[in-house]
Design a protein around this motif. Structure first.
Motif, PDB file in Angstrom:
ATOM      1  N   PRO A  28       0.808  -1.225   0.000  1.00 38.48           N
ATOM      2  CA  PRO A  28       0.000   0.000   0.000  1.00 38.48           C
ATOM      3  C   PRO A  28       0.842   1.277   0.000  1.00 38.48           C
ATOM      4  CG  PRO A  28       0.016  -0.970   2.188  1.00 38.48           C
ATOM      5  CD  PRO A  28       0.749  -1.931   1.302  1.00 38.48           C
ATOM      6  N   TYR A  29       0.270   2.318  -0.609  1.00 38.82           N
ATOM      7  CA  TYR A  29       0.875   3.634  -0.674  1.00 38.82           C
ATOM      8  C   TYR A  29      -0.058   4.635  -0.002  1.00 38.82           C
ATOM      9  CZ  TYR A  29       3.594   1.385  -4.374  1.00 38.82           C
ATOM     10  OH  TYR A  29       4.391   0.525  -5.083  1.00 38.82           O
ATOM     11  N   ASP A  30       0.520   5.594   0.694  1.00 43.19           N
ATOM     12  CA  ASP A  30      -0.257   6.622   1.386  1.00 43.19           C
ATOM     13  C   ASP A  30      -0.668   7.705   0.388  1.00 43.19           C
ATOM     14  OD1 ASP A  30      -1.272   8.621   2.993  1.00 43.19           O
ATOM     15  OD2 ASP A  30       0.452   8.713   4.344  1.00 43.19           O
ATOM     16  N   TYR A  31      -1.964   7.906   0.230  1.00 41.09           N
ATOM     17  CA  TYR A  31      -2.471   8.917  -0.697  1.00 41.09           C
ATOM     18  C   TYR A  31      -1.912  10.297  -0.368  1.00 41.09           C
ATOM     19  CZ  TYR A  31      -5.804  11.684  -3.440  1.00 41.09           C
ATOM     20  OH  TYR A  31      -6.367  12.564  -4.334  1.00 41.09           O
ATOM     21  N   ASN A  32      -1.793  10.606   0.906  1.00 41.93           N
ATOM     22  CA  ASN A  32      -1.394  11.949   1.339  1.00 41.93           C
ATOM     23  C   ASN A  32       0.115  12.157   1.431  1.00 41.93           C
ATOM     24  OD1 ASN A  32      -3.984  13.254   1.687  1.00 41.93           O
ATOM     25  ND2 ASN A  32      -4.326  11.780   3.325  1.00 41.93           N
ATOM     26  N   ASP A  33       0.912  11.190   0.982  1.00 44.13           N
ATOM     27  CA  ASP A  33       2.365  11.325   0.937  1.00 44.13           C
ATOM     28  C   ASP A  33       2.746  11.935  -0.408  1.00 44.13           C
ATOM     29  OD1 ASP A  33       5.120  11.060   0.793  1.00 44.13           O
ATOM     30  OD2 ASP A  33       5.140   8.987   1.522  1.00 44.13           O
ATOM     31  N   THR A  34       3.285  13.151  -0.384  1.00 44.85           N
ATOM     32  CA  THR A  34       3.608  13.843  -1.642  1.00 44.85           C
ATOM     33  C   THR A  34       4.659  13.105  -2.468  1.00 44.85           C
ATOM     34  OG1 THR A  34       5.200  15.237  -0.464  1.00 44.85           O
ATOM     35  CG2 THR A  34       2.969  16.123  -0.766  1.00 44.85           C
ATOM     36  N   ASN A  35       5.432  12.208  -1.851  1.00 39.86           N
ATOM     37  CA  ASN A  35       6.411  11.425  -2.606  1.00 39.86           C
ATOM     38  C   ASN A  35       5.745  10.481  -3.612  1.00 39.86           C
ATOM     39  OD1 ASN A  35       8.801  12.430  -1.372  1.00 39.86           O
ATOM     40  ND2 ASN A  35       8.358  11.179   0.424  1.00 39.86           N
ATOM     41  N   ASN A  36       4.453  10.227  -3.419  1.00 40.53           N
ATOM     42  CA  ASN A  36       3.732   9.326  -4.321  1.00 40.53           C
ATOM     43  C   ASN A  36       3.076  10.052  -5.497  1.00 40.53           C
ATOM     44  OD1 ASN A  36       4.370   7.048  -2.781  1.00 40.53           O
ATOM     45  ND2 ASN A  36       2.642   7.399  -1.412  1.00 40.53           N
ATOM     46  N   TRP A  37       3.421  11.314  -5.680  1.00 42.65           N
ATOM     47  CA  TRP A  37       2.819  12.126  -6.736  1.00 42.65           C
ATOM     48  C   TRP A  37       3.893  12.860  -7.526  1.00 42.65           C
ATOM     49  CZ3 TRP A  37      -2.423  11.766  -7.376  1.00 42.65           C
ATOM     50  CH2 TRP A  37      -3.120  11.131  -6.328  1.00 42.65           C
ATOM     51  N   VAL A  38       3.705  12.960  -8.819  1.00 44.69           N
ATOM     52  CA  VAL A  38       4.663  13.655  -9.679  1.00 44.69           C
ATOM     53  C   VAL A  38       4.831  15.098  -9.204  1.00 44.69           C
ATOM     54  CG1 VAL A  38       5.098  14.517 -12.014  1.00 44.69           C
ATOM     55  CG2 VAL A  38       4.184  12.200 -11.681  1.00 44.69           C
ATOM     56  N   GLY A  39       6.070  15.498  -8.972  1.00 46.78           N
ATOM     57  CA  GLY A  39       6.365  16.852  -8.534  1.00 46.78           C
ATOM     58  C   GLY A  39       5.845  17.181  -7.149  1.00 46.78           C
ATOM     59  N   THR A  55      -2.090  -5.287  -8.787  1.00 49.71           N
ATOM     60  CA  THR A  55      -3.289  -4.740  -8.160  1.00 49.71           C
ATOM     61  C   THR A  55      -2.846  -3.831  -7.022  1.00 49.71           C
ATOM     62  OG1 THR A  55      -4.575  -6.684  -8.761  1.00 49.71           O
ATOM     63  CG2 THR A  55      -5.415  -5.332  -6.963  1.00 49.71           C
ATOM     64  N   GLN A  56      -3.298  -2.586  -7.039  1.00 47.71           N
ATOM     65  CA  GLN A  56      -2.733  -1.558  -6.165  1.00 47.71           C
ATOM     66  C   GLN A  56      -3.678  -1.161  -5.036  1.00 47.71           C
ATOM     67  OE1 GLN A  56      -1.836   2.804  -7.379  1.00 47.71           O
ATOM     68  NE2 GLN A  56       0.085   1.676  -7.708  1.00 47.71           N
ATOM     69  N   ILE A  57      -3.094  -0.876  -3.862  1.00 48.93           N
ATOM     70  CA  ILE A  57      -3.838  -0.361  -2.715  1.00 48.93           C
ATOM     71  C   ILE A  57      -3.263   0.993  -2.331  1.00 48.93           C
ATOM     72  CG2 ILE A  57      -4.384  -0.702  -0.277  1.00 48.93           C
ATOM     73  CD1 ILE A  57      -4.273  -3.719  -0.804  1.00 48.93           C
ATOM     74  N   THR A  58      -4.150   1.968  -2.221  1.00 48.40           N
ATOM     75  CA  THR A  58      -3.775   3.304  -1.770  1.00 48.40           C
ATOM     76  C   THR A  58      -4.571   3.600  -0.507  1.00 48.40           C
ATOM     77  OG1 THR A  58      -3.398   3.972  -4.062  1.00 48.40           O
ATOM     78  CG2 THR A  58      -3.611   5.723  -2.435  1.00 48.40           C
ATOM     79  N   THR A  59      -3.893   4.081   0.518  1.00 44.95           N
ATOM     80  CA  THR A  59      -4.518   4.181   1.834  1.00 44.95           C
ATOM     81  C   THR A  59      -4.628   5.629   2.314  1.00 44.95           C
ATOM     82  OG1 THR A  59      -2.394   3.914   2.965  1.00 44.95           O
ATOM     83  CG2 THR A  59      -3.667   1.911   2.519  1.00 44.95           C
ATOM     84  N   PHE A  60      -5.557   5.819   3.259  1.00 49.90           N
ATOM     85  CA  PHE A  60      -5.732   7.089   3.964  1.00 49.90           C
ATOM     86  C   PHE A  60      -5.536   6.817   5.450  1.00 49.90           C
ATOM     87  CE2 PHE A  60      -7.875   7.630  -0.005  1.00 49.90           C
ATOM     88  CZ  PHE A  60      -7.697   8.968  -0.339  1.00 49.90           C
ATOM     89  N   PHE A  78      -4.578  -4.112 -14.148  1.00 50.09           N
ATOM     90  CA  PHE A  78      -4.792  -4.297 -12.723  1.00 50.09           C
ATOM     91  C   PHE A  78      -5.765  -3.260 -12.180  1.00 50.09           C
ATOM     92  CE2 PHE A  78      -0.635  -6.047 -13.702  1.00 50.09           C
ATOM     93  CZ  PHE A  78      -0.735  -7.323 -13.138  1.00 50.09           C
ATOM     94  N   SER A  79      -6.406  -3.624 -11.083  1.00 48.40           N
ATOM     95  CA  SER A  79      -7.416  -2.763 -10.471  1.00 48.40           C
ATOM     96  C   SER A  79      -6.823  -1.957  -9.320  1.00 48.40           C
ATOM     97  CB  SER A  79      -8.597  -3.610  -9.995  1.00 48.40           C
ATOM     98  OG  SER A  79      -9.218  -4.239 -11.108  1.00 48.40           O
ATOM     99  N   GLU A  80      -7.600  -1.001  -8.830  1.00 46.26           N
ATOM    100  CA  GLU A  80      -7.143  -0.065  -7.796  1.00 46.26           C
ATOM    101  C   GLU A  80      -8.135  -0.037  -6.647  1.00 46.26           C
ATOM    102  OE1 GLU A  80      -5.006   2.855  -5.804  1.00 46.26           O
ATOM    103  OE2 GLU A  80      -4.371   2.045  -7.751  1.00 46.26           O
ATOM    104  N   THR A  81      -7.625  -0.072  -5.404  1.00 43.74           N
ATOM    105  CA  THR A  81      -8.452   0.072  -4.210  1.00 43.74           C
ATOM    106  C   THR A  81      -7.933   1.215  -3.360  1.00 43.74           C
ATOM    107  OG1 THR A  81      -9.053  -2.280  -4.121  1.00 43.74           O
ATOM    108  CG2 THR A  81      -9.226  -1.037  -2.077  1.00 43.74           C
ATOM    109  N   LEU A  82      -8.843   2.092  -2.939  1.00 41.37           N
ATOM    110  CA  LEU A  82      -8.535   3.141  -1.965  1.00 41.37           C
ATOM    111  C   LEU A  82      -9.268   2.780  -0.683  1.00 41.37           C
ATOM    112  CD1 LEU A  82      -8.182   4.512  -4.835  1.00 41.37           C
ATOM    113  CD2 LEU A  82      -8.593   6.662  -3.668  1.00 41.37           C
ATOM    114  N   ARG A  83      -8.556   2.765   0.453  1.00 42.92           N
ATOM    115  CA  ARG A  83      -9.176   2.367   1.718  1.00 42.92           C
ATOM    116  C   ARG A  83      -8.502   3.065   2.870  1.00 42.92           C
ATOM    117  NH1 ARG A  83      -5.599  -0.728   4.396  1.00 42.92           N
ATOM    118  NH2 ARG A  83      -4.282  -2.246   3.334  1.00 42.92           N
ATOM    119  N   GLY A  84      -9.141   2.981   4.037  1.00 38.63           N
ATOM    120  CA  GLY A  84      -8.549   3.501   5.245  1.00 38.63           C
ATOM    121  C   GLY A  84      -7.466   2.583   5.772  1.00 38.63           C
ATOM    122  N   THR A  85      -6.678   3.101   6.711  1.00 40.11           N
ATOM    123  CA  THR A  85      -5.688   2.272   7.386  1.00 40.11           C
ATOM    124  C   THR A  85      -5.626   2.661   8.858  1.00 40.11           C
ATOM    125  OG1 THR A  85      -3.407   1.458   7.324  1.00 40.11           O
ATOM    126  CG2 THR A  85      -3.729   3.782   6.841  1.00 40.11           C
TER     127      THR A  85
END
Length: 200
Positions: A28-39, A55-60, A78-85
């Motif tokens: 999983p990757y943290d949605y709110n981590d700026t390192n996971n976004w271009v620029g 298949t990717q998981i992005t967390t909050f 592959f599919s994408e899931t956004l979920r809490g952690t």
């Protein structure tokens, strides 16, 4: 030899991702981590230049209010899931949701029924459009958007020809169905619509 290397380098830069989420693996990757976004710019876009390799998981890790919507245009099978952690979380949208992945049969899931991984969706007190592209009746062309937890606080327009699954208790001021397949799990609780339900 130097000329060949230069041309190869130039062709790579033409294909380089210029915006959006920049992780390709499972996470999983943290949605709110700026390192996971271009620029370092969080913009809610899984751009067409991004190819998922798993298949990717992005967390909050906290309740989050977006200034944008969510756009899923990425490539790869592959599919994408956004979920809490670490606890159930709330996501407030700042815009619409578009699902138009390169593959015509991807599944985008928001939330989870697993304890401490829920992600409820707040529409921000206004009208939102969930545009899921597909061709009804063509199984190979059905993209889907699934909500495992509740959606509330606004009105919805569902459009695009794909499938929207709502598998929890939802509270909406109105809902318009425009060329989509809408499914609601029988055991998921009710979707309450205080205003109009329009089938267009």
């Amino acid at each position: 030899m130097l000329a060949v290397l230069f041309i190869f380098s130039a062709s790579l830069s033409l294909r380089a991702q210029t915006t959006g989420f920049n992780q390709t693996g499972a996470g999983p990757y943290d949605y709110n981590d700026t390192n996971n976004w271009v620029g370092g710019v969080i913009n809610g876009v899984w751009d067409s230049s991004l190819t998922l390799t798993n298949t990717q998981i992005t967390t909050f890790a906290a309740d989050t209010t977006l200034t944008t919507g969510l756009t899923f245009n990425y490539a790869g099978g592959f599919s994408e899931t956004l979920r809490g952690t670490n606890a159930n979380r709330a996501l407030t949208l700042g815009g619409d949701i578009l699902v138009n992945t390169a593959s015509a049969s991807r599944v985008i899931t928001l939330g989870s029924t697993t304890a401490n991984q829920g992600l409820s969706v707040d529409l921000g007190g206004t009208g939102r459009t969930f545009d899921v592209r597909g061709t009804i009746g063509a199984a190979s062309s059905i993209r889907s958007l699934t909500f495992a937890n509740n959606v509330s606080n606004g009105s919805l327009t569902l459009q695009g020809g794909g499938v929207v699954n709502m598998n929890s208790t939802n509270t909406l001021s109105s809902m318009t169905l425009k060329g989509v397949s809408w499914a609601h799990g029988n055991l998921a609780g009710d979707t309450t619509i205080s205003g109009a339900l329009t089938i267009d």
